[in-house]
Design a protein around this motif. Sequence first.
Motif, PDB file in Angstrom:
ATOM      1  N   VAL A  29       0.836  -1.203   0.000  1.00 52.01           N
ATOM      2  CA  VAL A  29       0.000   0.000   0.000  1.00 52.01           C
ATOM      3  C   VAL A  29       0.872   1.254   0.000  1.00 52.01           C
ATOM      4  CG1 VAL A  29      -1.636   1.351   1.366  1.00 52.01           C
ATOM      5  CG2 VAL A  29      -1.974  -1.108   1.103  1.00 52.01           C
ATOM      6  N   ARG A  30       1.915   1.259   0.837  1.00 45.40           N
ATOM      7  CA  ARG A  30       2.806   2.422   0.900  1.00 45.40           C
ATOM      8  C   ARG A  30       3.468   2.677  -0.463  1.00 45.40           C
ATOM      9  NH1 ARG A  30       5.460   4.693   5.319  1.00 45.40           N
ATOM     10  NH2 ARG A  30       5.139   2.839   6.622  1.00 45.40           N
ATOM     11  N   GLY A  31       3.920   1.592  -1.098  1.00 46.96           N
ATOM     12  CA  GLY A  31       4.541   1.738  -2.410  1.00 46.96           C
ATOM     13  C   GLY A  31       3.577   2.289  -3.444  1.00 46.96           C
ATOM     14  N   ARG A  32       2.335   1.828  -3.402  1.00 53.65           N
ATOM     15  CA  ARG A  32       1.330   2.319  -4.357  1.00 53.65           C
ATOM     16  C   ARG A  32       1.053   3.804  -4.143  1.00 53.65           C
ATOM     17  NH1 ARG A  32      -1.650  -1.602  -7.024  1.00 53.65           N
ATOM     18  NH2 ARG A  32      -1.070  -3.750  -6.497  1.00 53.65           N
ATOM     19  N   LEU A  33       0.971   4.217  -2.896  1.00 53.69           N
ATOM     20  CA  LEU A  33       0.738   5.632  -2.621  1.00 53.69           C
ATOM     21  C   LEU A  33       1.899   6.487  -3.121  1.00 53.69           C
ATOM     22  CD1 LEU A  33      -0.761   5.504   0.998  1.00 53.69           C
ATOM     23  CD2 LEU A  33      -1.982   5.812  -1.163  1.00 53.69           C
ATOM     24  N   GLU A  34       3.125   5.996  -2.917  1.00 55.71           N
ATOM     25  CA  GLU A  34       4.300   6.743  -3.383  1.00 55.71           C
ATOM     26  C   GLU A  34       4.321   6.876  -4.899  1.00 55.71           C
ATOM     27  OE1 GLU A  34       7.507   4.566  -1.740  1.00 55.71           O
ATOM     28  OE2 GLU A  34       7.348   5.460   0.272  1.00 55.71           O
ATOM     29  N   ARG A  35       3.757   5.864  -5.599  1.00 55.72           N
ATOM     30  CA  ARG A  35       3.706   5.917  -7.068  1.00 55.72           C
ATOM     31  C   ARG A  35       2.446   6.603  -7.584  1.00 55.72           C
ATOM     32  NH1 ARG A  35       5.252   0.535  -6.058  1.00 55.72           N
ATOM     33  NH2 ARG A  35       3.144  -0.209  -6.588  1.00 55.72           N
ATOM     34  N   GLY A  36       1.597   7.070  -6.667  1.00 57.77           N
ATOM     35  CA  GLY A  36       0.376   7.735  -7.079  1.00 57.77           C
ATOM     36  C   GLY A  36      -0.710   6.785  -7.523  1.00 57.77           C
ATOM     37  N   GLU A  37      -0.655   5.539  -7.093  1.00 58.86           N
ATOM     38  CA  GLU A  37      -1.650   4.548  -7.489  1.00 58.86           C
ATOM     39  C   GLU A  37      -2.681   4.347  -6.396  1.00 58.86           C
ATOM     40  OE1 GLU A  37       0.452   0.991  -8.333  1.00 58.86           O
ATOM     41  OE2 GLU A  37       1.615   1.822  -9.988  1.00 58.86           O
TER      42      GLU A  37
ATOM     43  N   GLY B  48      -4.266  -2.552 -10.323  1.00 58.86           N
ATOM     44  CA  GLY B  48      -3.175  -1.689 -10.769  1.00 58.86           C
ATOM     45  C   GLY B  48      -3.539  -0.744 -11.883  1.00 58.86           C
ATOM     46  N   SER B  49      -4.600  -1.057 -12.624  1.00 57.51           N
ATOM     47  CA  SER B  49      -4.964  -0.201 -13.739  1.00 57.51           C
ATOM     48  C   SER B  49      -5.685   1.050 -13.282  1.00 57.51           C
ATOM     49  CB  SER B  49      -5.871  -0.970 -14.714  1.00 57.51           C
ATOM     50  OG  SER B  49      -7.072  -1.358 -14.069  1.00 57.51           O
ATOM     51  N   ARG B  50      -6.127   1.071 -12.024  1.00 54.38           N
ATOM     52  CA  ARG B  50      -6.907   2.203 -11.536  1.00 54.38           C
ATOM     53  C   ARG B  50      -5.996   3.176 -10.825  1.00 54.38           C
ATOM     54  NH1 ARG B  50     -11.703   0.925  -7.524  1.00 54.38           N
ATOM     55  NH2 ARG B  50      -9.924   0.350  -6.208  1.00 54.38           N
ATOM     56  N   ARG B  51      -5.705   4.277 -11.451  1.00 55.65           N
ATOM     57  CA  ARG B  51      -4.882   5.324 -10.878  1.00 55.65           C
ATOM     58  C   ARG B  51      -5.747   6.264 -10.043  1.00 55.65           C
ATOM     59  NH1 ARG B  51       0.887   5.725 -11.380  1.00 55.65           N
ATOM     60  NH2 ARG B  51       1.442   4.161 -12.908  1.00 55.65           N
ATOM     61  N   LEU B  52      -5.151   6.929  -9.087  1.00 49.42           N
ATOM     62  CA  LEU B  52      -5.880   7.938  -8.345  1.00 49.42           C
ATOM     63  C   LEU B  52      -6.208   9.087  -9.283  1.00 49.42           C
ATOM     64  CD1 LEU B  52      -3.781   8.064  -5.055  1.00 49.42           C
ATOM     65  CD2 LEU B  52      -5.933   6.878  -5.465  1.00 49.42           C
ATOM     66  N   ARG B  53      -7.435   9.548  -9.239  1.00 52.25           N
ATOM     67  CA  ARG B  53      -7.860  10.594 -10.171  1.00 52.25           C
ATOM     68  C   ARG B  53      -7.151  11.905  -9.894  1.00 52.25           C
ATOM     69  NH1 ARG B  53     -14.455   9.538 -10.296  1.00 52.25           N
ATOM     70  NH2 ARG B  53     -14.322   7.409 -11.140  1.00 52.25           N
ATOM     71  N   ALA B  54      -7.004  12.226  -8.652  1.00 51.13           N
ATOM     72  CA  ALA B  54      -6.335  13.472  -8.307  1.00 51.13           C
ATOM     73  C   ALA B  54      -4.906  13.182  -7.871  1.00 51.13           C
ATOM     74  CB  ALA B  54      -7.084  14.168  -7.175  1.00 51.13           C
ATOM     75  N   LYS B  55      -4.090  14.194  -7.918  1.00 50.68           N
ATOM     76  CA  LYS B  55      -2.710  14.037  -7.469  1.00 50.68           C
ATOM     77  C   LYS B  55      -2.720  13.680  -5.999  1.00 50.68           C
ATOM     78  CE  LYS B  55       1.722  16.415  -7.172  1.00 50.68           C
ATOM     79  NZ  LYS B  55       2.441  17.670  -7.435  1.00 50.68           N
ATOM     80  N   PRO B  56      -2.024  12.633  -5.609  1.00 53.39           N
ATOM     81  CA  PRO B  56      -2.084  12.217  -4.217  1.00 53.39           C
ATOM     82  C   PRO B  56      -1.560  13.278  -3.272  1.00 53.39           C
ATOM     83  CG  PRO B  56      -0.271  11.124  -5.340  1.00 53.39           C
ATOM     84  CD  PRO B  56      -1.076  11.823  -6.402  1.00 53.39           C
ATOM     85  N   GLU B  57      -2.186  13.338  -2.121  1.00 56.52           N
ATOM     86  CA  GLU B  57      -1.753  14.291  -1.108  1.00 56.52           C
ATOM     87  C   GLU B  57      -0.363  13.916  -0.634  1.00 56.52           C
ATOM     88  OE1 GLU B  57      -3.013  15.636   3.428  1.00 56.52           O
ATOM     89  OE2 GLU B  57      -4.326  14.369   2.199  1.00 56.52           O
ATOM     90  N   PRO B  58       0.591  14.854  -0.626  1.00 56.04           N
ATOM     91  CA  PRO B  58       1.941  14.508  -0.183  1.00 56.04           C
ATOM     92  C   PRO B  58       1.944  14.037   1.263  1.00 56.04           C
ATOM     93  CG  PRO B  58       1.661  16.900  -0.306  1.00 56.04           C
ATOM     94  CD  PRO B  58       0.443  16.286  -0.944  1.00 56.04           C
TER      95      PRO B  58
END
Length: 321
Positions: A202-210, A216-226
């Motif tokens: 989960v941490r890795g996905r957040l760092e990659r903006g996923e 894996g095909s579903r990206r976060l729509r908005a830029k992830p909160e830093p």
Amino acid sequence: MDSTGIDITALPVVEIELSRLSSVCSPRTSGEDPEHVETLLSAGTELPPILVHRPTMQVIDGLHRLKVAQVRGDTKIVARLVDGTDADAFVLAVEANIRHGLPLSLADRKRAAAQIIGTHPQWSDRRVASATGISAGTVADLRRHGGESGNEARIGRDGRIRPVDGSEGRRLAAELIRSDPGLSLRQVAKQVGISPETVRDVRGRLERGESPTRDGSRRLRAKPEPLRWTEPDFCRAVDRDRLAVLERLKADPALRLTEAGRILLRLLAMHSLDGREWGRILHGVPPHWGSVVAGFARDHARVWAEFADCLENRTTDLAAG
């Protein structure tokens, strides 16, 4: 307490006639080891009770002790009787044979894991791994190759029921990581009720903006909160009493005068830095190498965890036998 919930040590010890016992429950496909039998015979000490499945009178643990009794011409042997299903008896047999005595081969442990997956499909990979002495990843591979359709939920080693997909746990872990990035994998895992490896993913996905889910095909729509940085308090990791114990270890000739002992002492000293040193090392890592160094750190942490488990198991075995 074993994976089946049975406290073996609480069972009374009784005498059983050898002629009543069967050995077909054993997960050891190679059968008895003559050298191990000879070792037990030459030891000359009283052997601990064997474990027997009462409904079938199958020996769950203690085939070599049974052979010793037969060679000596005994007609009876001390044993503990356990009730339950045949499937639970097999689990107990596997657990007993990986904890003490002559260890099961890797092939036997894999075969045992495959059988337990079939009889206990609701058990998590980690629970099966704990019972058979192999990794959870290997259990997952065996489960996939076995064509298991999968259950909606599985029971973990702690007895808690968790969904297989873990979507809700991943979502909660993501929220916790965003709110407090300084938490360790195990801290997040404990609060959310998922494994540390899932938290790492989960941490890795957040760092990659996923998305934190496995889609894996579903990206976060908005830029992830830093992630908000919180300066870690490495001083909490320094146990002053443990440092004093380390000084006593350094003075022990059994460690100081052997090559393996000196290597161990160097490793322990290397990882016993005070908080200021850890902080200085942390800030000295170039940003472009951060993920790589973090990966090394986590790999080394896993090695130390496995080393600790093996050491505790060996110490327990030596104390028992």
